[in-house]
Design a protein around this motif. Structure first.
Motif, PDB file in Angstrom:
ATOM      1  N   ALA A 130       6.871  -5.830   2.347  1.00 25.57           N
ATOM      2  CA  ALA A 130       7.877  -4.781   2.168  1.00 25.57           C
ATOM      3  C   ALA A 130       9.121  -5.319   1.468  1.00 25.57           C
ATOM      4  N   GLU A 131       9.609  -6.444   1.941  1.00 28.74           N
ATOM      5  CA  GLU A 131      10.819  -7.041   1.360  1.00 28.74           C
ATOM      6  C   GLU A 131      10.604  -7.455  -0.087  1.00 28.74           C
ATOM      7  N   LEU A 132       9.475  -8.129  -0.363  1.00 29.28           N
ATOM      8  CA  LEU A 132       9.216  -8.612  -1.720  1.00 29.28           C
ATOM      9  C   LEU A 132       8.925  -7.467  -2.689  1.00 29.28           C
ATOM     10  N   SER A 133       8.257  -6.434  -2.214  1.00 35.18           N
ATOM     11  CA  SER A 133       7.907  -5.313  -3.084  1.00 35.18           C
ATOM     12  C   SER A 133       9.145  -4.587  -3.600  1.00 35.18           C
ATOM     13  N   ARG A 134      10.224  -4.663  -2.839  1.00 35.94           N
ATOM     14  CA  ARG A 134      11.460  -3.991  -3.262  1.00 35.94           C
ATOM     15  C   ARG A 134      12.154  -4.712  -4.419  1.00 35.94           C
ATOM     16  N   LEU A 135      11.699  -5.916  -4.736  1.00 42.08           N
ATOM     17  CA  LEU A 135      12.369  -6.708  -5.770  1.00 42.08           C
ATOM     18  C   LEU A 135      12.011  -6.289  -7.186  1.00 42.08           C
ATOM     19  N   ALA A 136      10.832  -5.660  -7.364  1.00 37.33           N
ATOM     20  CA  ALA A 136      10.343  -5.421  -8.726  1.00 37.33           C
ATOM     21  C   ALA A 136       9.782  -4.023  -8.899  1.00 37.33           C
ATOM     22  N   ASP A 137       9.777  -3.572 -10.148  1.00 34.13           N
ATOM     23  CA  ASP A 137       9.204  -2.265 -10.487  1.00 34.13           C
ATOM     24  C   ASP A 137       7.688  -2.275 -10.370  1.00 34.13           C
ATOM     25  N   CYS A 138       7.086  -3.423 -10.673  1.00 36.33           N
ATOM     26  CA  CYS A 138       5.618  -3.517 -10.683  1.00 36.33           C
ATOM     27  C   CYS A 138       5.177  -4.832 -10.060  1.00 36.33           C
ATOM     28  N   ILE A 139       4.112  -4.781  -9.286  1.00 33.99           N
ATOM     29  CA  ILE A 139       3.541  -5.975  -8.675  1.00 33.99           C
ATOM     30  C   ILE A 139       2.251  -6.342  -9.402  1.00 33.99           C
ATOM     31  N   VAL A 140       2.114  -7.605  -9.741  1.00 32.65           N
ATOM     32  CA  VAL A 140       0.858  -8.126 -10.291  1.00 32.65           C
ATOM     33  C   VAL A 140       0.247  -8.991  -9.196  1.00 32.65           C
ATOM     34  N   TYR A 141      -0.882  -8.544  -8.662  1.00 37.63           N
ATOM     35  CA  TYR A 141      -1.475  -9.183  -7.487  1.00 37.63           C
ATOM     36  C   TYR A 141      -2.752  -9.906  -7.881  1.00 37.63           C
ATOM     37  N   THR A 142      -2.787 -11.222  -7.597  1.00 37.77           N
ATOM     38  CA  THR A 142      -3.970 -12.020  -7.954  1.00 37.77           C
ATOM     39  C   THR A 142      -4.658 -12.611  -6.730  1.00 37.77           C
ATOM     40  N   GLY A 143      -4.271 -12.160  -5.547  1.00 43.21           N
ATOM     41  CA  GLY A 143      -4.894 -12.652  -4.319  1.00 43.21           C
ATOM     42  C   GLY A 143      -6.164 -11.897  -3.982  1.00 43.21           C
ATOM     43  N   LYS A 144      -6.664 -12.099  -2.775  1.00 42.55           N
ATOM     44  CA  LYS A 144      -7.918 -11.459  -2.364  1.00 42.55           C
ATOM     45  C   LYS A 144      -7.724  -9.950  -2.221  1.00 42.55           C
ATOM     46  N   LEU A 145      -8.606  -9.197  -2.840  1.00 42.35           N
ATOM     47  CA  LEU A 145      -8.506  -7.740  -2.859  1.00 42.35           C
ATOM     48  C   LEU A 145      -8.587  -7.141  -1.463  1.00 42.35           C
ATOM     49  N   ASP A 146      -9.557  -7.610  -0.672  1.00 42.39           N
ATOM     50  CA  ASP A 146      -9.721  -7.037   0.665  1.00 42.39           C
ATOM     51  C   ASP A 146      -8.533  -7.352   1.560  1.00 42.39           C
ATOM     52  N   GLU A 147      -7.913  -8.498   1.363  1.00 43.39           N
ATOM     53  CA  GLU A 147      -6.755  -8.871   2.166  1.00 43.39           C
ATOM     54  C   GLU A 147      -5.557  -7.975   1.854  1.00 43.39           C
ATOM     55  N   PHE A 148      -5.422  -7.565   0.593  1.00 44.28           N
ATOM     56  CA  PHE A 148      -4.339  -6.666   0.199  1.00 44.28           C
ATOM     57  C   PHE A 148      -4.391  -5.380   1.021  1.00 44.28           C
ATOM     58  N   TYR A 149      -5.603  -4.926   1.310  1.00 44.72           N
ATOM     59  CA  TYR A 149      -5.801  -3.690   2.073  1.00 44.72           C
ATOM     60  C   TYR A 149      -6.117  -3.954   3.547  1.00 44.72           C
ATOM     61  N   ASN A 150      -5.743  -5.142   4.009  1.00 43.34           N
ATOM     62  CA  ASN A 150      -5.907  -5.506   5.422  1.00 43.34           C
ATOM     63  C   ASN A 150      -7.352  -5.310   5.898  1.00 43.34           C
ATOM     64  N   TYR A 151      -8.302  -5.627   4.996  1.00 38.56           N
ATOM     65  CA  TYR A 151      -9.735  -5.626   5.319  1.00 38.56           C
ATOM     66  C   TYR A 151     -10.211  -4.259   5.850  1.00 38.56           C
ATOM     67  N   ARG A 152      -9.719  -3.205   5.237  1.00 37.28           N
ATOM     68  CA  ARG A 152     -10.031  -1.848   5.698  1.00 37.28           C
ATOM     69  C   ARG A 152     -11.530  -1.578   5.764  1.00 37.28           C
ATOM     70  N   PHE A 153     -12.260  -2.092   4.790  1.00 36.23           N
ATOM     71  CA  PHE A 153     -13.714  -1.886   4.758  1.00 36.23           C
ATOM     72  C   PHE A 153     -14.482  -3.149   5.148  1.00 36.23           C
ATOM     73  N   GLY A 154     -13.802  -4.095   5.730  1.00 39.72           N
ATOM     74  CA  GLY A 154     -14.421  -5.362   6.104  1.00 39.72           C
ATOM     75  C   GLY A 154     -14.167  -6.437   5.063  1.00 39.72           C
ATOM     76  N   HIS A 155     -14.552  -7.660   5.382  1.00 34.56           N
ATOM     77  CA  HIS A 155     -14.343  -8.803   4.491  1.00 34.56           C
ATOM     78  C   HIS A 155     -15.328  -8.793   3.328  1.00 34.56           C
ATOM     79  N   LEU A 156     -14.820  -9.065   2.134  1.00 33.95           N
ATOM     80  CA  LEU A 156     -15.689  -9.443   1.024  1.00 33.95           C
ATOM     81  C   LEU A 156     -16.052 -10.912   1.234  1.00 33.95           C
ATOM     82  N   GLN A 157     -17.309 -11.249   1.039  1.00 34.53           N
ATOM     83  CA  GLN A 157     -17.770 -12.603   1.357  1.00 34.53           C
ATOM     84  C   GLN A 157     -17.640 -13.557   0.160  1.00 34.53           C
ATOM     85  N   TYR A 158     -17.411 -14.813   0.501  1.00 32.88           N
ATOM     86  CA  TYR A 158     -17.294 -15.874  -0.504  1.00 32.88           C
ATOM     87  C   TYR A 158     -18.052 -17.110  -0.018  1.00 32.88           C
ATOM     88  N   ARG A 159     -18.254 -18.035  -0.933  1.00 32.38           N
ATOM     89  CA  ARG A 159     -18.574 -19.401  -0.552  1.00 32.38           C
ATOM     90  C   ARG A 159     -17.299 -20.207  -0.693  1.00 32.38           C
TER      91      ARG A 159
END
Length: 369
Positions: free
Chosen positions: A220-249
């Motif tokens: 919340a705090e960081l999102s207020r700093l910019a007009d647009c966010i460029v997110y390169t982290g894990k997609l499922d984590e961004f959405y708090n694993y709403r549909f479960g974890h995407l699997q990796y090795r």
């Protein structure tokens, strides 16, 4: 009016290229990274003058001259050619599969005889339409090469039996009827002189960067700093694993410094026996033709990913593809968030592909300004 035009979450190749391109247009960017360093998985750690590829070996290769010229505009690349070896029960074989490999296996010098040998093994196997990785591999190179050089390594790497893996994984493996040990078919290949940190430093020069900051913990705090966010982290984590974890090795690395100049004489040796727990040994100094008095080797151990571990290889099976589709539906409702890179797109990318993806996105944005 917000303080920044773009908040870029992650300082790997996608984030660094995006930040560079937008900064060149006069946009104000803030790059953050939860790690203590920039560069993502291409980060190099200097040990006794040797650039150690901390998160596994990275060899830059591409057929795209524009991409090659782009990276070379930030750092000079050397003429390193990737020519790994495979070790099976103490015997060494050249990779990728080429006439050297076939001679080592079968004592055959003729491409015609090699084709005949493989053809006979394929016909004996009888796979007309391969339905899994094992069948696809045998269909490409026959049973001998599959059993000795593919099966054990692949099953270690993915933690699954080859018959349970999709066939497309093996299709990108080069097979040649020439005495050519260059692993890649691409026209351009090399390692940044001085290591990959030089490339990232060049891309991020003059741009504000903060490390040790976890975006999702301070969203919340960081999102207020910019007009647009460029997110390169894990997609499922961004959405708090709403549909479960995407699997990796995932991978575990054991780094060791040795007080002598040369351990194995080559940058990478793959260990294809399943009973050997690591998949390969990397000797980092050979990426830059090092002459240091000591050397650093790394043993690479594949492992199943669990929350808290680094995610390396997406597992693009049917179950994960279904979850990915659900997450991508959510992405459509994020007008002020750009998702890019290997983790955010849940896609296996080579480095040149990540850069191309970032450049394509920034080019499209430029047309809207």
């Amino acid at each position: 009016m917000k303080e920044y035009d773009f908040l870029i979450v992650g300082s790997g190749l996608y984030g660094a290229v995006f930040a560079r391109e937008m900064s060149n247009l006069g946009k104000k960017c803030l790059v953050i990274d939860k790690r203590s360093h920039t560069g993502g998985n291409i980060y190099c750690e200097n040990k006794e003058g040797i650039n150690v590829h901390k998160y596994g070996p990275h060899i830059f290769h591409t057929n795209d001259k524009k991409i090659w010229d782009y990276v070379n505009s930030y750092v000079e690349f050397n003429n390193f050619i990737y020519s790994p070896l495979a070790n099976y029960k103490g015997n060494l074989y050249n990779l990728p599969f080429n006439m050297n490999t076939f001679y080592q296996l079968w004592n055959i010098k003729s491409p015609v005889e090699v084709l005949e040998k493989i053809k006979n093994q394929v016909e004996t196997a009888g796979f007309i339409q391969p339905s899994n990785l094992e069948e696809q591999a045998i269909n490409m190179v026959g049973k001998d090469i599959y059993e000795i050089l593919i099966k054990g390594y692949t099953e270690k790497q993915w933690g699954r039996k080859a018959i349970d893996l999709p066939s497309f994984i093996i299709k990108r493996l080069p097979v040649r009827l020439t005495f050519d040990n260059n692993y890649f078919n691409d026209k351009y290949q090399g390692i940044p002189v001085g290591g990959y940190n030089k490339l990232i430093d060049g891309l991020l020069a003059g741009i504000e960067v903060r490390t040790g900051i976890d975006f999702l913990e301070n969203r919340a705090e960081l999102s207020r700093l910019a007009d647009c966010i460029v997110y390169t982290g894990k997609l499922d984590e961004f959405y708090n694993y709403r549909f479960g974890h995407l699997q990796y090795r995932s991978l575990r690395f054991e780094h060791e410094y040795m007080n002598h100049p040369n351990y194995q004489g080559v940058s990478v040796i793959n260990f294809t026996e399943k009973t050997i727990p690591y998949t390969r040994i990397i000797e980092h100094k050979h990426f830059e033709f090092g002459k240091q008095p000591g050397t650093v080797i790394t043993k690479e151990y594949p492992q199943e990913w669990k929350p808290g571990m680094e995610a390396y290889y997406p597992i693009n099976d049917a179950a994960n593809s279904k979850k990915l589709k659900q997450y991508n539906e959510l992405v459509k409702n994020e007008p002020n968030v750009i998702f890019g890179g290997r983790l955010a797109e849940y896609k296996y990318y080579d480095m040149h592909q990540v850069i191309a993806s970032a450049l394509t996105k920034t080019k499209a944005l430029k047309e809207t300004f």
